[in-house]
Design a protein around this motif. Structure first.
Motif, PDB file in Angstrom:
ATOM      1  N   SER A   1       0.870  -1.167  -0.047  1.00 47.04           N
ATOM      2  CA  SER A   1      -0.002   0.000  -0.080  1.00 47.04           C
ATOM      3  C   SER A   1       0.774   1.313  -0.096  1.00 47.04           C
ATOM      4  CB  SER A   1      -0.933  -0.127   1.096  1.00 47.04           C
ATOM      5  OG  SER A   1      -0.460  -0.059   2.400  1.00 47.04           O
ATOM      6  N   ASP A   2       1.901   1.116   0.699  1.00 44.90           N
ATOM      7  CA  ASP A   2       2.930   2.139   0.900  1.00 44.90           C
ATOM      8  C   ASP A   2       3.602   2.397  -0.758  1.00 44.90           C
ATOM      9  OD1 ASP A   2       2.435   2.763   3.239  1.00 44.90           O
ATOM     10  OD2 ASP A   2       4.401   1.788   4.158  1.00 44.90           O
ATOM     11  N   LEU A   3       3.945   1.600  -1.519  1.00 46.42           N
ATOM     12  CA  LEU A   3       4.358   1.700  -2.863  1.00 46.42           C
ATOM     13  C   LEU A   3       3.122   2.293  -3.668  1.00 46.42           C
ATOM     14  CD1 LEU A   3       6.353  -1.746  -3.432  1.00 46.42           C
ATOM     15  CD2 LEU A   3       7.194   0.582  -3.227  1.00 46.42           C
ATOM     16  N   LEU A   4       1.979   1.722  -3.456  1.00 47.25           N
ATOM     17  CA  LEU A   4       0.849   2.369  -4.307  1.00 47.25           C
ATOM     18  C   LEU A   4       0.740   3.778  -4.061  1.00 47.25           C
ATOM     19  CD1 LEU A   4      -1.391   2.086  -6.239  1.00 47.25           C
ATOM     20  CD2 LEU A   4      -2.732   1.163  -4.446  1.00 47.25           C
ATOM     21  N   SER A   5       0.841   4.100  -2.671  1.00 48.45           N
ATOM     22  CA  SER A   5       0.770   5.390  -2.430  1.00 48.45           C
ATOM     23  C   SER A   5       1.898   6.265  -2.907  1.00 48.45           C
ATOM     24  CB  SER A   5       0.698   5.682  -0.843  1.00 48.45           C
ATOM     25  OG  SER A   5       1.016   6.905  -0.172  1.00 48.45           O
ATOM     26  N   GLY A   6       2.945   6.013  -2.927  1.00 47.11           N
ATOM     27  CA  GLY A   6       4.265   6.400  -3.839  1.00 47.11           C
ATOM     28  C   GLY A   6       4.033   6.575  -5.383  1.00 47.11           C
ATOM     29  N   VAL A   7       3.454   5.461  -6.015  1.00 47.77           N
ATOM     30  CA  VAL A   7       3.079   5.830  -7.143  1.00 47.77           C
ATOM     31  C   VAL A   7       2.035   6.839  -7.336  1.00 47.77           C
ATOM     32  CG1 VAL A   7       1.858   4.803  -9.150  1.00 47.77           C
ATOM     33  CG2 VAL A   7       3.449   3.220  -8.031  1.00 47.77           C
ATOM     34  N   MET A   8       1.147   7.050  -6.669  1.00 50.78           N
ATOM     35  CA  MET A   8       0.241   8.017  -6.651  1.00 50.78           C
ATOM     36  C   MET A   8       0.741   9.496  -6.423  1.00 50.78           C
ATOM     37  SD  MET A   8      -2.960   6.109  -4.900  1.00 50.78           S
ATOM     38  CE  MET A   8      -3.976   7.511  -4.715  1.00 50.78           C
ATOM     39  N   GLY A   9       1.578   9.690  -5.629  1.00 50.07           N
ATOM     40  CA  GLY A   9       2.635  10.748  -5.304  1.00 50.07           C
ATOM     41  C   GLY A   9       3.323  11.251  -6.444  1.00 50.07           C
ATOM     42  N   LEU A  10       4.019  10.282  -7.146  1.00 49.27           N
ATOM     43  CA  LEU A  10       4.902  10.305  -8.176  1.00 49.27           C
ATOM     44  C   LEU A  10       4.215  11.066  -9.357  1.00 49.27           C
ATOM     45  CD1 LEU A  10       7.141   7.151  -8.422  1.00 49.27           C
ATOM     46  CD2 LEU A  10       7.873   9.614  -7.987  1.00 49.27           C
ATOM     47  N   ILE A  11       2.885  10.513  -9.586  1.00 48.73           N
ATOM     48  CA  ILE A  11       1.951  10.930 -10.522  1.00 48.73           C
ATOM     49  C   ILE A  11       1.507  12.567 -10.261  1.00 48.73           C
ATOM     50  CG2 ILE A  11      -0.381  10.626 -11.639  1.00 48.73           C
ATOM     51  CD1 ILE A  11      -0.155   7.716 -11.285  1.00 48.73           C
ATOM     52  N   ASN A  12       1.224  12.540  -9.022  1.00 52.31           N
ATOM     53  CA  ASN A  12       0.861  13.826  -8.441  1.00 52.31           C
ATOM     54  C   ASN A  12       1.985  14.942  -8.777  1.00 52.31           C
ATOM     55  OD1 ASN A  12      -1.868  13.523  -8.158  1.00 52.31           O
ATOM     56  ND2 ASN A  12      -1.441  12.829  -5.815  1.00 52.31           N
ATOM     57  N   ASN A  13       2.968  14.601  -8.337  1.00 53.53           N
ATOM     58  CA  ASN A  13       4.312  15.505  -8.258  1.00 53.53           C
ATOM     59  C   ASN A  13       4.730  15.698  -9.712  1.00 53.53           C
ATOM     60  OD1 ASN A  13       4.232  15.605  -5.478  1.00 53.53           O
ATOM     61  ND2 ASN A  13       5.660  14.034  -4.965  1.00 53.53           N
ATOM     62  N   ALA A  14       4.563  14.717 -10.487  1.00 51.21           N
ATOM     63  CA  ALA A  14       5.032  15.028 -11.809  1.00 51.21           C
ATOM     64  C   ALA A  14       4.047  15.973 -12.625  1.00 51.21           C
ATOM     65  CB  ALA A  14       5.369  13.601 -12.632  1.00 51.21           C
ATOM     66  N   GLY A  15       2.896  16.397 -12.249  1.00 45.87           N
ATOM     67  CA  GLY A  15       2.050  17.071 -12.956  1.00 45.87           C
ATOM     68  C   GLY A  15       1.038  16.358 -13.649  1.00 45.87           C
ATOM     69  N   GLY A  16       0.606  15.262 -12.846  1.00 47.04           N
ATOM     70  CA  GLY A  16      -0.302  14.407 -13.335  1.00 47.04           C
ATOM     71  C   GLY A  16       0.075  13.176 -14.207  1.00 47.04           C
ATOM     72  N   LEU A  17      -0.910  12.466 -14.704  1.00 52.01           N
ATOM     73  CA  LEU A  17      -0.475  11.263 -15.581  1.00 52.01           C
ATOM     74  C   LEU A  17       0.207  11.685 -16.751  1.00 52.01           C
ATOM     75  CD1 LEU A  17      -0.914   8.229 -15.946  1.00 52.01           C
ATOM     76  CD2 LEU A  17      -3.064   8.803 -17.284  1.00 52.01           C
ATOM     77  N   GLN A  18      -0.152  12.777 -17.447  1.00 52.23           N
ATOM     78  CA  GLN A  18       0.505  13.292 -18.639  1.00 52.23           C
ATOM     79  C   GLN A  18       2.046  13.532 -18.126  1.00 52.23           C
ATOM     80  OE1 GLN A  18      -0.720  12.917 -21.606  1.00 52.23           O
ATOM     81  NE2 GLN A  18       1.030  13.416 -22.513  1.00 52.23           N
ATOM     82  N   GLY A  19       2.297  14.266 -16.774  1.00 55.15           N
ATOM     83  CA  GLY A  19       3.731  14.644 -16.716  1.00 55.15           C
ATOM     84  C   GLY A  19       4.527  13.251 -16.314  1.00 55.15           C
TER      85      GLY A  19
END
Length: 138
Positions: free
Chosen positions: A26-44
């Motif tokens: 679950s922490d890895l999934l949380s990390g993936v979601m954080g990466l997506i958010n920090n990169a400017g969304g899915l497109q980023g």
């Protein structure tokens, strides 16, 4: 059951099939979601991954065919060792294990977030990510 419920169930189901500790999953999934958010969304995050030399694999995740695999080293190169280390620390695992876990999760998550081989509009994606976050993390 809506599309987002199915997405949450599929991601959770795939996490359960892995041999890692459920907490770190679950922490890895949380990390993936954080990466997506920090990169400017899915497109980023897609642009970041594509520019790192794994454009063919990323295209397969977005497309409707079979997802091409990537290695933990490729994910570390694409996302940066610092990001991987932060996710690993949060999950309580070694960075190599985090990178390997992310290499398994990212293709699945991106595949599910790009139905019919299309990147959804940001507003719809944001709603989906928020709902998924709520279902997974209360």
């Amino acid at each position: 059951m809506g599309l987002l419920d199915q997405l949450a169930g599929q991601v959770i189901g795939s996490l359960g099939a892995q041999k890692q500790d459920p907490v770190s999953q679950s922490d890895l999934l949380s990390g993936v979601m954080g990466l997506i958010n920090n990169a400017g969304g899915l497109q980023g995050i897609l642009q970041q991954l594509q520019s790192s030399g794994i454009a063919d694999q990323v295209a397969s995740w977005v497309g409707t065919g079979e997802n091409q695999p990537v290695s933990g080293n490729q994910i570390t190169d694409a996302l940066g060792a610092e990001n991987i280390t932060q996710i690993a620390q949060h999950a309580g695992i070694e960075p190599d294990h985090a990178a390997t876990g992310l290499a398994q999760l990212l293709p699945q998550i991106i595949d599910k977030l790009t139905p019919d081989g299309q990147v959804p509009e940001n507003a719809l994606l944001e709603q989906g990510m928020n709902l998924l976050r709520g279902k997974l993390f209360g």
